[in-house]
Write an enzyme that holds these catalytic residues in place. Sequence first.
Site, PDB file in Angstrom:
ATOM      1  N   GLY A  12     -12.859 -28.733  13.461  1.00 48.35           N
ATOM      2  CA  GLY A  12     -11.503 -29.080  13.032  1.00 48.35           C
ATOM      3  C   GLY A  12     -10.844 -30.167  13.880  1.00 48.35           C
ATOM      4  O   GLY A  12     -11.294 -30.477  14.981  1.00 48.35           O
ATOM      5  N   ARG A  16      -2.183 -29.842  14.943  1.00 52.03           N
ATOM      6  CA  ARG A  16      -0.923 -29.499  15.607  1.00 52.03           C
ATOM      7  C   ARG A  16      -0.911 -29.825  17.106  1.00 52.03           C
ATOM      8  O   ARG A  16       0.126 -29.745  17.753  1.00 52.03           O
ATOM      9  CB  ARG A  16      -0.611 -28.012  15.376  1.00 52.03           C
ATOM     10  N   GLY A  83     -13.488 -25.060   5.403  1.00 52.91           N
ATOM     11  CA  GLY A  83     -13.208 -23.661   5.744  1.00 52.91           C
ATOM     12  C   GLY A  83     -14.197 -23.087   6.746  1.00 52.91           C
ATOM     13  O   GLY A  83     -15.283 -23.631   6.945  1.00 52.91           O
ATOM     14  N   GLY A 143      -5.369 -13.387  10.125  1.00 50.55           N
ATOM     15  CA  GLY A 143      -5.943 -12.606   9.039  1.00 50.55           C
ATOM     16  C   GLY A 143      -5.703 -11.135   9.369  1.00 50.55           C
ATOM     17  O   GLY A 143      -5.856 -10.716  10.512  1.00 50.55           O
ATOM     18  N   ASN A 173      -7.331 -10.107  12.851  1.00 55.35           N
ATOM     19  CA  ASN A 173      -8.675 -10.637  13.067  1.00 55.35           C
ATOM     20  C   ASN A 173      -8.615 -11.750  14.106  1.00 55.35           C
ATOM     21  O   ASN A 173      -8.113 -12.834  13.827  1.00 55.35           O
ATOM     22  CB  ASN A 173      -9.189 -11.187  11.726  1.00 55.35           C
ATOM     23  N   ARG A 443     -10.897 -60.643  71.937  1.00 54.37           N
ATOM     24  CA  ARG A 443      -9.531 -60.898  71.494  1.00 54.37           C
ATOM     25  C   ARG A 443      -8.988 -62.002  72.378  1.00 54.37           C
ATOM     26  O   ARG A 443      -9.506 -62.238  73.481  1.00 54.37           O
ATOM     27  CB  ARG A 443      -8.675 -59.628  71.603  1.00 54.37           C
TER      28      ARG A 443
HETATM   29  C1  UD1 Z   1      -8.952 -17.920  11.355  1.00 60.00           C
HETATM   30  C2  UD1 Z   1      -9.290 -16.710  10.505  1.00 60.00           C
HETATM   31  C3  UD1 Z   1      -8.199 -15.670  10.645  1.00 60.00           C
HETATM   32  C4  UD1 Z   1      -7.995 -15.323  12.094  1.00 60.00           C
HETATM   33  C5  UD1 Z   1      -7.717 -16.568  12.930  1.00 60.00           C
HETATM   34  C6  UD1 Z   1      -7.690 -16.211  14.377  1.00 60.00           C
HETATM   35  C7  UD1 Z   1     -10.513 -17.603   8.583  1.00 60.00           C
HETATM   36  C8  UD1 Z   1     -10.437 -17.923   7.153  1.00 60.00           C
HETATM   37  N1  UD1 Z   1      -9.395 -17.105   9.137  1.00 60.00           N
HETATM   38  O1  UD1 Z   1      -7.793 -18.502  10.787  1.00 60.00           O
HETATM   39  O2  UD1 Z   1      -8.517 -14.497   9.896  1.00 60.00           O
HETATM   40  O3  UD1 Z   1      -6.945 -14.377  12.234  1.00 60.00           O
HETATM   41  O4  UD1 Z   1      -8.761 -17.530  12.715  1.00 60.00           O
HETATM   42  O5  UD1 Z   1      -7.373 -17.329  15.151  1.00 60.00           O
HETATM   43  O6  UD1 Z   1     -11.548 -17.739   9.169  1.00 60.00           O
HETATM   44  N2  UD1 Z   1     -13.154 -24.772  11.608  1.00 60.00           N
HETATM   45  C9  UD1 Z   1     -14.255 -25.532  11.343  1.00 60.00           C
HETATM   46  N3  UD1 Z   1     -14.456 -25.969  10.086  1.00 60.00           N
HETATM   47  C10 UD1 Z   1     -13.616 -25.689   9.069  1.00 60.00           C
HETATM   48  C11 UD1 Z   1     -12.482 -24.910   9.341  1.00 60.00           C
HETATM   49  C12 UD1 Z   1     -12.268 -24.461  10.635  1.00 60.00           C
HETATM   50  O7  UD1 Z   1     -15.061 -25.814  12.223  1.00 60.00           O
HETATM   51  O8  UD1 Z   1     -13.887 -26.123   7.953  1.00 60.00           O
HETATM   52  C13 UD1 Z   1     -12.921 -24.317  12.980  1.00 60.00           C
HETATM   53  C14 UD1 Z   1     -11.672 -24.912  13.587  1.00 60.00           C
HETATM   54  O9  UD1 Z   1     -11.970 -26.114  14.281  1.00 60.00           O
HETATM   55  C15 UD1 Z   1     -11.205 -23.810  14.531  1.00 60.00           C
HETATM   56  C16 UD1 Z   1     -11.751 -22.531  13.914  1.00 60.00           C
HETATM   57  O10 UD1 Z   1     -12.737 -22.928  12.975  1.00 60.00           O
HETATM   58  O11 UD1 Z   1     -11.772 -23.940  15.818  1.00 60.00           O
HETATM   59  C17 UD1 Z   1     -10.690 -21.696  13.219  1.00 60.00           C
HETATM   60  O12 UD1 Z   1     -10.151 -22.426  12.154  1.00 60.00           O
HETATM   61  P1  UD1 Z   1      -8.622 -22.335  11.761  1.00 60.00           P
HETATM   62  O13 UD1 Z   1      -8.386 -23.203  10.599  1.00 60.00           O
HETATM   63  O14 UD1 Z   1      -7.780 -22.503  12.963  1.00 60.00           O
HETATM   64  O15 UD1 Z   1      -8.537 -20.816  11.267  1.00 60.00           O
HETATM   65  P2  UD1 Z   1      -7.217 -19.963  11.231  1.00 60.00           P
HETATM   66  O16 UD1 Z   1      -6.355 -20.408  10.125  1.00 60.00           O
HETATM   67  O17 UD1 Z   1      -6.628 -19.874  12.575  1.00 60.00           O
END
Ligand code: UD1
Length: 461
Positions: A12, A16, A83, A143, A173, A443
């Site tokens: 990701g 933010r 995702g 989650g 989670n 010197r």
């Molecule tokens: C995720 C969990 C949520 C949990 C939370 C805890 C899911 C759907 N949800 O949500 O249940 O409570 O973490 O912090 O998993 N990432 C990728 N590729 C992607 C998407 C994300 O590598 O396509 C990585 C991001 O870089 C990050 C991590 O996965 O390091 C978590 O992704 P993020 O989008 O922050 O998940 P949350 O919405 O926090």
Amino acid sequence: MHNFAGVVLAAGIGSRMKSKLPKVLHKIFDKTMLEYCARALEKAGATHIIIVTGHKEDLVKQEISKWKLCCDVSTAYQENQRGTGHAVKMAMPLLKQGNVVVMCGDGPLITEHTLIELVNDHVANGRQCTLVSTIVDNPFGYGRIIRKSNGELTKIVEERDSTKKEKLVKEVNPSLYCFNVTHLGQALEKITNDNAAREYYITDTIEILLKNGGKVDAKLSFTPQEFLSVNTRIELAHVTKIMQQRITESHMLNGVTIVDTATTYIGSNVQIAQDTIIYPNTTIEGNSKIGSNCNIGPNSVVKNAEIGDCTNVINSTVTDSIIGENTDIGPYAHIRPESTVGDNARIGNFVEIKKSTIGNDTKAAHHSYVGDAIVGNNVNLSCGIITANYDGKNKHITTIEDGAFVGSNVNLVAPVTICKNAYVAAGTTVTHKVPENALAIGRARQEIKEEWKTKNNLEKS
Ligand code: UD1
Ligand code: CA
């Protein structure tokens, strides 16, 4: 210990953070968040770590190349961030049969103990998936762990997809799972992006496995702080404070006095022996190793340095160097990389040492620059001596042998040698070797012009 692989999600942007740097490459003291995650997996005994990269993959790969872990690390590329489930899918071709721990690269506080407990619990209960859950006062954004009235786990619901009733659930989670690789692969084939975010969620595999009759459970942890994830720089500062507290406490329990934990920053690889005192405003980083009964600080920076017992480093900076025992550094000294200072030595106010060896019982007490020098034992470097080590093109060596006495304000034009027990008179510019026991004096001879002031009519009226 059971064999397992680790997958760390790090594709990701971390929008933010408002940064050009991918989120997982932001640092807590001297290590990136991603490195903390990988080190926890390594210490827990992971045989292989796969990092899912995406945004600025080249920077993440560069970072990984610096680590030198004792297990294999490889990367899996996720071109579009579709995702967390999609991200894990990218790692699947690299996973062998067995178990895999999946975690996110923005959760640097997770410890190896928690990972070991997770894997042990997973294996002991013969599950397809074991996830960690925890209870927080404010579950917003997490989650939610959804259970039947009898307590049985049914699924995880994301904030955006949850009902009003589900939003009230405080068991959340933290995104730390142990999966059986085969079952994970099968469940990932079935997840869809039919949700509010139009993303493929790793969390959906839980319901899929359970509906299929698989054994899945959430292991409740009572240390929610450990699972804090970093999404903003405010959270980064918060997690940094917790890490600082964790590290300083472990040193204090080992017998180190830390006068002010709030202004002491110690990296996680630093070793400090008993009865050393760390004074305020001090940073100790890298692979630094500090002996016992030392006084470090106030206001000191020690980076990748080895410091012997009973040595003091006050208001000074020491980088990539070795300092002996019973030695005083500072106040206001700068020991630059590749230097070695011996035992019972003194490097005092405004002395800069660069890529030099300083022997035992040798003193450079004030205002000097010593660069590219080999200085023996029992040498006195008086106030204001300077090694002229650079001719504009090359650096040259200054050698000062045991027992030599170099007077104040001396220029040593390198390459040059001051032999054993030789003297150099104050104010001399040395350009040639000074033989053993000799005195070098170079010197302008002092002249006295009697009554010069009166003759020149310079008396104040
Ligand atoms: C995720 C969990 C949520 C949990 C939370 C805890 C899911 C759907 N949800 O949500 O249940 O409570 O973490 O912090 O998993 N990432 C990728 N590729 C992607 C998407 C994300 O590598 O396509 C990585 C991001 O870089 C990050 C991590 O996965 O390091 C978590 O992704 P993020 O989008 O922050 O998940 P949350 O919405 O926090
Ligand atoms: Ca997150």
